[in-house]
Design an enzyme around this catalytic site. Structure first.
Site, short mmCIF file in Angstrom:
data_model
loop_
_atom_site.label_atom_id
_atom_site.label_comp_id
_atom_site.label_asym_id
_atom_site.label_seq_id
_atom_site.Cartn_x
_atom_site.Cartn_y
_atom_site.Cartn_z
N PHE A 105 65.88 -68.49 15.81
CA PHE A 105 64.64 -68.60 15.03
C PHE A 105 64.81 -69.26 13.78
O PHE A 105 65.99 -69.15 13.41
CB PHE A 105 64.34 -66.97 14.73
CG PHE A 105 63.92 -66.00 15.83
CD1 PHE A 105 62.98 -66.52 16.86
CD2 PHE A 105 64.61 -64.81 16.18
CE1 PHE A 105 62.55 -65.71 17.93
CE2 PHE A 105 64.17 -64.17 17.17
CZ PHE A 105 63.15 -64.63 18.37
N THR A 176 68.91 -57.01 9.63
CA THR A 176 68.55 -55.89 10.46
C THR A 176 69.66 -55.04 11.08
O THR A 176 69.22 -53.72 11.25
CB THR A 176 68.01 -56.56 11.72
OG1 THR A 176 66.92 -57.40 11.48
CG2 THR A 176 67.33 -55.47 12.97
N SER A 177 70.82 -55.51 11.30
CA SER A 177 72.03 -54.69 11.79
C SER A 177 72.24 -53.60 10.72
O SER A 177 72.48 -52.43 11.23
CB SER A 177 73.23 -55.74 11.98
OG SER A 177 72.90 -56.76 12.62
N HIS A 215 68.53 -56.89 21.05
CA HIS A 215 69.74 -57.58 20.11
C HIS A 215 71.00 -56.87 20.44
O HIS A 215 71.05 -55.70 20.05
CB HIS A 215 69.28 -57.86 18.83
CG HIS A 215 70.05 -59.17 18.24
ND1 HIS A 215 71.41 -59.16 18.03
CD2 HIS A 215 69.71 -60.50 17.91
CE1 HIS A 215 71.80 -60.27 17.55
NE2 HIS A 215 70.77 -61.03 17.62
N THR A 274 65.04 -61.33 20.75
CA THR A 274 65.58 -62.56 20.18
C THR A 274 65.65 -63.41 21.47
O THR A 274 65.24 -64.73 21.64
CB THR A 274 66.98 -62.35 19.74
OG1 THR A 274 66.66 -61.53 18.52
CG2 THR A 274 67.42 -63.89 19.56
N TYR A 360 80.62 -41.79 -12.60
CA TYR A 360 80.23 -43.03 -13.49
C TYR A 360 78.77 -43.30 -13.28
O TYR A 360 78.49 -44.71 -13.85
CB TYR A 360 81.26 -44.16 -13.16
CG TYR A 360 81.90 -44.30 -11.78
CD1 TYR A 360 82.99 -43.52 -11.64
CD2 TYR A 360 81.28 -45.18 -11.05
CE1 TYR A 360 83.65 -43.57 -10.34
CE2 TYR A 360 81.61 -45.03 -9.61
CZ TYR A 360 82.88 -44.55 -9.40
OH TYR A 360 83.43 -44.44 -8.02
N VAL A 381 77.31 -49.96 -2.51
CA VAL A 381 76.49 -49.61 -3.65
C VAL A 381 76.04 -50.88 -4.16
O VAL A 381 74.81 -50.87 -4.75
CB VAL A 381 77.66 -49.02 -4.49
CG1 VAL A 381 77.38 -48.80 -5.81
CG2 VAL A 381 78.43 -48.04 -3.86
N GLY A 382 76.70 -51.97 -4.51
CA GLY A 382 76.20 -53.14 -5.11
C GLY A 382 74.89 -53.73 -4.32
O GLY A 382 74.85 -53.56 -3.23
#
Lengths: 515, 515
Positions: A105, A176-177, A215, A274, A360, A381-382
């Protein structure tokens, strides 16, 4: 490259260094200078990418022969890196930005999105909690609510409804995974609780379902989440449903599983596969799932973007009865990678499985319960400030232009499809739903099915070798089929026409047995 | 915002649209114009960010009151979006780029990295297979091999050794959490095979281990991968090991688990914990793990960057005996988000669990076995061209400047630490290993332990309210402790000195009982 001990250059500076206040990696003048050079490069790249081979002719390992294998000790002018990008990187690129790219795509893009990504990477904030970046968190929530409106998702999927804060909400993920994984884990944990499992012992009873056209990353996500391979059910589809999932077959399999003591847990329905852009019937699947209290997720990674146009929206009919839906603006909504939007009807079902609360990260805003901490709706987290580029696309172009963009691609695909249909040597293998045309040379004259298979493989390889077009293939009903995906952002009608001329000419050569 | 039905503006254009070839979202002139405006914005931002409150004083929901809640139908000049960014987004940002940011870990950045990210987002390629982008794949592999050399990782972790292609290799992921997840899944599957599990039935016997100081995202990743909550062992640490994992205790627990019929599967060792920068003893842990054939992963997300300096490299001693290691240049190696590097000694152990092979991705290069398809070492399929920015950082600055950058941050942290130690009212709670100082007001005079707890909370809140500094906290040994993390890329010695003056002044006010 040898071992470090044999190539100690990287460490040569040790001992001589000492602290030098003079190194300012984020000096505003340098940033401006480097970025201006980069913008010039990008301008030239977009001006010239059409003339570059879409698929490069390089051999594995080519880059290592062009660039040094040992990291430099000393600094170098930024121009050196740019020179190596021009001379070593560009010639080895598969140019997804080329208007002659018709594979997979398209990864559509826009000036507004790139600008948003640039600003986000310069601000470089990490909005894991609301407090860690209120603006990034709220912008992401706002962008998701805007897009939910464009998609006419029910208010139950939105962060903020007319009546105030509901239980629904969204999050921007990388792929998407990841959307599949976090919803699978949430559904898994809910099912384990429901059956009173002792820890995860009950996991061997949980089953998940998807059409065989789903997929491959879905089946992988199921394995990542620990589902038993035997319980990951790939349901056969065929030409009778245009390769969409048959709800009657789904019901039958789920009933048999329940009879065998298994626990139907999750169904993935795809809107726009897909392989061939098949569409699973969302509403009918939701009805089947309701019988078993199974989670339904809609993967609309590609075709979800089309659903901002009323004429395509019916593919999402029934969405009000599913549990989650994801789509990727980085595919067809002109937002550079990565940007996958996930909405869920009940965010608590995600956060029950994904919440963490280390000391924290504790803060008053989180503890007040009035804010969304997006870390609790994702794997990690990030997180980058991805909401900015998505918002910028909608803010700058507006829904009318976004719809126009979808319709223009679909119109070009339709034009290509009509050309294929008008040429007796070809067939369109499945109905075109969006901007992907699946076609092949059909057996003709003395050509057997095996010959046709070989001719189609040969067609794809010859096309791709020209550098003037890049197409990928798939298998549909056991046949080798070429995929012609329209929509690369620099693409115009003339590129589609040229590709079609090249396809016809190459096919003539193949059928005549010429080299 | 009401429901879509109540606010039909987003769909007003339907019917009037039609296909208009004039919309060119990636027009080179527009791209250049938008990016120049963005660069001007970034220049101004870096020049002024020091004077902005680090932590904004906004209330939850502030952004929605400033921006429209319904997506626009019509397009708008890019300047409108930029105006709203300046007026609505910037005032609600937590400014991670501010030199007065001392919270969490800094997200360091550089001109070269932003330029690399910009170029990657404009090229917008998806290098899931080598063929889908040879240059992006090989650049990522090269950047990882360069960084492995800077870290003096053994050749067994590299993609390309002096003797040719080995079994080791790396991949760039989004976050440490993803690195943990993919290695956990690989270790899980290998252990299930080893014990001859019927499907995943044996998962209830598999155990994983980490010190209680390990990032919460590890314990979450274990749950995502389906490990039984009861088998996810958080091993207590204390002041006796400076909060590092005690290998003797680990051995004891693992032996007891084996005696109970469990199967030790995975150990996560952290080099530089988020809470206090504790360091788990890598070599000793690897020795314990070897007894049980358990996978050892090193999470060096933050402190891994320091290990490019020989004086810090000893923290990785024993790495040649572990299975995988990850570190995040987006934390301390001046590479904007996101960029987490994962190296494994045997890539087959990853790809055994993560490989997919759908028809539409099949190609000659992959089938030849001579190339790396990076999709098989990550959760998803799609992937950005992250290798470019990482390579650009090393190419442009060179290892000497990168080391200088680390040493300069450490020197500033040391200066701060010495200031704290020289003031009787404070204590440094754990030894400083890198550029993070954990300190607190200690009980003094009539001040009880409870008073001190309250005083430290008050100190952090007052500091953060000033907008002139942003610090986060943690709990160490049950005590509320302030974290002072040096290293934001615009930070200079004067910012650290100013923050210390502010801390002293505020503490004086608190101890005197002033408001």
């Amino acid at each position: 490259m040898g071992s470090i001990d044999a190539n100690p250059a990287a460490f040569a500076a040790f001992g001589a260094a000492g602290v030098d206040d003079g190194f300012q990696p984020l000096n505003a003048e340098d940033v401006r200078s480097y970025l201006h050079k980069s913008v010039d490069f990008i301008y030239d790249y977009y001006k010239n990418v059409e003339s570059l081979p879409v698929l490069p002719g390089v051999e594995p390992g080519y880059l290592r022969r062009l660039l040094q294998s040992v990291p430099p000790t000393s600094s170098a002018p930024f121009d050196i890196a740019m020179k190596e990008v021009r001379e070593a990187v560009v010639p080895g690129m598969t140019h997804w930005a080329s208007p002659n790219f018709f594979a997979f795509f398209p990864s559509t893009n826009s000036a507004a999105a790139i600008a948003g990504e640039l600003i986000a990477s310069a601000m470089n904030t990490v909005g894991f909690t609301w407090q860690a970046n209120p603006a990034a968190t709220e912008m992401e929530v706002l962008a998701l609510d805007w897009l939910a409106q464009l998609l006419r998702l029910p208010a139950s999927f939105m962060n903020r409804t007319a009546g105030g804060r509901g239980t629904g909400g969204g999050v921007i993920l990388g792929t998407t995974s990841e959307a599949m994984l976090v919803t699978l884990v949430s559904a898994r944990d809910a099912a384990l609780r429901r059956i009173g499992s002792d820890g995860v012992a009950g996991i061997t009873r949980l089953t998940v379902y998807a059409a065989d056209q789903t997929h491959s990353t879905f089946f992988k996500a199921c394995r990542l989440a620990g589902f038993d391979p035997a319980n990951i059910k790939s349901i056969p589809t065929g030409a009778d449903t245009d390769y969409g999932l048959d709800p009657a077959k789904l019901l039958e399999i789920m009933e048999a599983d329940v009879a065998a003591g298994l626990v139907p847990t999750y169904i993935c329905a795809t809107v726009g596969t897909t392989s061939s852009n098949a569409v699973d019937p969302v509403g009918a699947i939701a009805d089947v799932a309701a019988v078993f209290n199974a989670w339904v997720h809609i993967d609309a990674a590609y075709a979800g973007s089309a659903c901002i146009c009323p004429e395509f929206r019916h593919h999402l009919d029934g969405v009000e009865r599913v549990d989650s839906i994801s789509m990727s603006p980085h595919k067809w909504l002109m937002t550079c990678l990565d940007c996958t939007c996930l909405w869920v009807r009940d965010t608590h079902r995600l956060t029950d499985s994904l919440e963490t609360n280390p000391e924290y990260l504790k803060n008053d805003a989180s503890e007040s319960g009035t804010v969304t901490d997006l870390k609790d709706m994702q794997v990690g987290v990030g997180r980058r400030f991805r909401g900015l580029k998505l918002w910028m696309v909608m803010r700058t172009y507006g829904s009318a232009k976004l719809q126009e963009h979808i319709r223009s691609d679909v119109a070009m695909a339709k034009m290509f499809e009509e050309s294929v249909r008008a040429d007796d040597r070809f067939e369109v293998v499945v109905p075109r739903n969006f901007a992907l045309v699946c076609f092949r040379i059909k057996p003709q004259g003395a050509m057997t099915e095996e010959d046709a298979e070989e001719a189609n493989r040969e067609l794809m390889e010859r096309l791709n070798r020209t550098g003037k077009a890049y197409l990928a293939h798939t298998a549909i009903g056991g046949k080798f089929v070429l995929r012609f995906a329209v929509g690369s952002s620099l693409q115009e009608e003339r590129h589609v026409r040229s590709a079609w001329e090249l396809i016809k000419k190459t096919t003539t050569e193949i059928i005549k047995g010429e080299m």
